[in-house]
Scaffold this active site. Structure first.
Site, short mmCIF file in Angstrom:
data_model
loop_
_atom_site.label_atom_id
_atom_site.label_comp_id
_atom_site.label_asym_id
_atom_site.label_seq_id
_atom_site.Cartn_x
_atom_site.Cartn_y
_atom_site.Cartn_z
N TYR A 151 0.84 -1.20 0.00
CA TYR A 151 0.00 0.00 0.00
C TYR A 151 0.88 1.25 0.00
CZ TYR A 151 -3.41 3.47 1.60
OH TYR A 151 -4.19 4.59 1.71
N LYS A 155 1.26 4.20 -2.92
CA LYS A 155 0.96 5.62 -2.68
C LYS A 155 2.22 6.47 -2.92
CE LYS A 155 -3.45 5.45 -1.60
NZ LYS A 155 -4.50 6.11 -2.39
N1 LIG Z 1 -9.40 6.53 5.41
C1 LIG Z 1 -8.16 6.85 5.63
O1 LIG Z 1 -7.72 6.98 6.79
C2 LIG Z 1 -7.22 7.07 4.46
C3 LIG Z 1 -5.92 7.52 4.74
C4 LIG Z 1 -5.06 7.75 3.68
C5 LIG Z 1 -5.49 7.56 2.37
N2 LIG Z 1 -6.75 7.10 2.14
C6 LIG Z 1 -7.15 6.92 0.75
O2 LIG Z 1 -8.41 7.50 0.53
C7 LIG Z 1 -9.09 6.82 -0.53
C8 LIG Z 1 -10.49 6.41 -0.08
O3 LIG Z 1 -10.34 5.49 0.99
P1 LIG Z 1 -11.48 5.19 2.07
O4 LIG Z 1 -10.82 5.29 3.40
O5 LIG Z 1 -12.70 5.96 1.79
O6 LIG Z 1 -11.69 3.62 1.81
P2 LIG Z 1 -12.96 2.80 1.32
O7 LIG Z 1 -14.12 3.12 2.18
O8 LIG Z 1 -12.47 1.38 1.26
O9 LIG Z 1 -13.21 3.35 -0.13
C9 LIG Z 1 -12.42 2.96 -1.21
C10 LIG Z 1 -13.23 3.15 -2.46
O10 LIG Z 1 -12.42 2.78 -3.61
C11 LIG Z 1 -13.20 1.90 -4.40
N3 LIG Z 1 -12.38 1.05 -5.26
C12 LIG Z 1 -11.49 0.10 -4.94
N4 LIG Z 1 -10.96 -0.46 -6.05
C13 LIG Z 1 -11.55 0.19 -7.10
C14 LIG Z 1 -11.43 0.08 -8.51
N5 LIG Z 1 -10.60 -0.80 -9.08
N6 LIG Z 1 -12.17 0.90 -9.29
C15 LIG Z 1 -13.01 1.81 -8.74
N7 LIG Z 1 -13.19 1.93 -7.42
C16 LIG Z 1 -12.46 1.13 -6.60
C17 LIG Z 1 -14.04 1.11 -3.42
O11 LIG Z 1 -15.11 0.50 -4.10
P3 LIG Z 1 -15.78 -0.90 -3.66
O12 LIG Z 1 -16.83 -0.52 -2.66
O13 LIG Z 1 -16.32 -1.44 -4.94
O14 LIG Z 1 -14.69 -1.75 -3.08
C18 LIG Z 1 -14.47 2.24 -2.50
O15 LIG Z 1 -15.54 2.95 -3.07
C19 LIG Z 1 -8.20 5.64 -0.90
O16 LIG Z 1 -7.41 6.00 -2.01
C20 LIG Z 1 -7.33 5.46 0.32
O17 LIG Z 1 -6.10 4.85 0.03
C21 LIG Z 1 -7.63 6.84 3.15
#
Ligand SMILES: NC(=O)c1ccc[n+]([C@@H]2O[C@H](COP(=O)([O-])OP(=O)(O)OC[C@H]3O[C@@H](n4cnc5c(N)ncnc54)[C@H](OP(=O)(O)O)[C@@H]3O)[C@@H](O)[C@H]2O)c1
Length: 292
Positions: A151, A155
């Site tokens: 991961y 990133k």
């Molecule tokens: N939350 C945090 O603390 C945090 C911190 C740093 C960075 N981030 C980043 O923020 C972003 C959103 O994360 P989140 O925390 O909201 O996680 P999340 O709830 O797991 O959301 C991730 C989203 O990406 C979608 N996804 C995964 N693979 C995909 C693909 N091949 N094509 C299109 N959509 C896809 C998922 O869809 P499905 O429902 O179909 O799986 C889901 O809608 C990510 O890039 C993550 O790395 C989050």
């Protein structure tokens, strides 16, 4: 007859409910944007459609789906897109010595190559609108985090890709921002992953399996609400200021910016135990087992 200015448009990837993308869609909509909310499974976007947003199925790992969405949006907006938010992402918690390489490739296919596909297909629309691209990066791409090598690497690669893209887009007045994101409360971050199998019985790390599973069972402690994060991102999207190339947002982000900027890598690594609960215990258990 008066000609009204079209609403600013935004396309967001990965908008399934409970995640950052969903919160972003709601906030952009609230601020008057024409929102193209996308997800792999369009059925998950019903509430956004009911709220008046346009929804599209986009799997960023599938070039056919990305091309179809770009064409669709171009037809609907007269070839313009003001904001692209590359939010879709996947995690993978596993010891670097135990990786399933096809799973690692799938993570890169979404977190890095997925963004490349989106930018490739949507660049002409963003150029036409002199738009903005926001790539959702992560603190894990900057700081060392044990058992998150894939991961973090995906990133870090995204951050680097964004840096080149920014310079290449400059002559077209398209802004590219990397959001170095800290803790944000979301479905993904709060999901318990006890069965992801970070540590199998054959693993070098099996003596500390229980501690390691506990380290990543819930990553939402102290995280910023997704709505608050979304408000901050939308404020950047509507700002007429010259934006910083990297914007650090989410819980712990500014503290970690300070530490990674002013401490040596060695000094910072020595403090990992303060950020990742269980690291010191993991090391103690493995060392204890080796010496017994
Ligand atoms: N939350 C945090 O603390 C945090 C911190 C740093 C960075 N981030 C980043 O923020 C972003 C959103 O994360 P989140 O925390 O909201 O996680 P999340 O709830 O797991 O959301 C991730 C989203 O990406 C979608 N996804 C995964 N693979 C995909 C693909 N091949 N094509 C299109 N959509 C896809 C998922 O869809 P499905 O429902 O179909 O799986 C889901 O809608 C990510 O890039 C993550 O790395 C989050």
């Amino acid at each position: 007859m008066s000609v009204s200015t079209p609403r600013k448009s935004v396309l967001i990837t990965g908008c399934t409910p409970g995640g950052i993308g969903h919160a972003l869609a709601l906030e952009f909509h609230k601020q008057g944007f024409r929102v193209f909310a996308t997800a792999r499974r369009i059925a998950t976007l019903e509430d956004l459609r009911d709220n008046g947003m346009e929804v599209l199925a986009v799997d960023v790992a599938d070039v056919v789906s990305v091309k179809a969405a770009a064409q669709n949006v171009a037809e609907l907006t007269n070839g313009r897109l003001d904001v692209l938010i590359n939010n879709a992402g996947q995690g993978y918690n596993m010891a670097a010595t135990d990786l399933d390489i096809s799973r690692a490739q799938a993570v890169f296919d979404t977190n890095l190559f997925g963004v490349m596909r989106m930018v490739r297909e949507l660049a002409p629309l963003l150029v036409k609108a002199k738009g903005k691209i926001f790539n959702i990066g992560s603190l894990a791409g900057v700081i060392p985090v044990p058992f998150r090598s894939v991961y973090g690497a995906s990133k870090a690669a995204l951050h680097s890709y964004g840096d080149s893209l920014r310079l290449e887009m400059k002559p077209f007045d398209v802004t590219v921002v990397t959001l170095v994101t800290g803790g944000v409360f979301s479905k993904g971050a709060s999901k318990s992953r006890p069965n992801e199998g970070i540590v199998s019985p054959e693993s070098l790390y099996s003596p500390a399996a229980e501690v390691i599973h506990g380290m990543y069972a819930n990553q939402s402690d102290g995280a910023m609400p997704a709505q608050e994060y979304a408000r901050r991102v939308v404020a950047l999207a509507v700002s007429s200021r010259d934006l910083e190339p990297w914007v650090w947002e989410g819980s712990y982000a500014s503290t970690l910016w300070f530490m990674t900027t002013f401490l040596s890598k060695k000094a910072f690594e020595g403090m990992t135990g303060r950020f990742v609960k269980g690291v010191d215990e993991m090391e103690a258990r493995i060392r204890g087992k080796r010496s017994s």
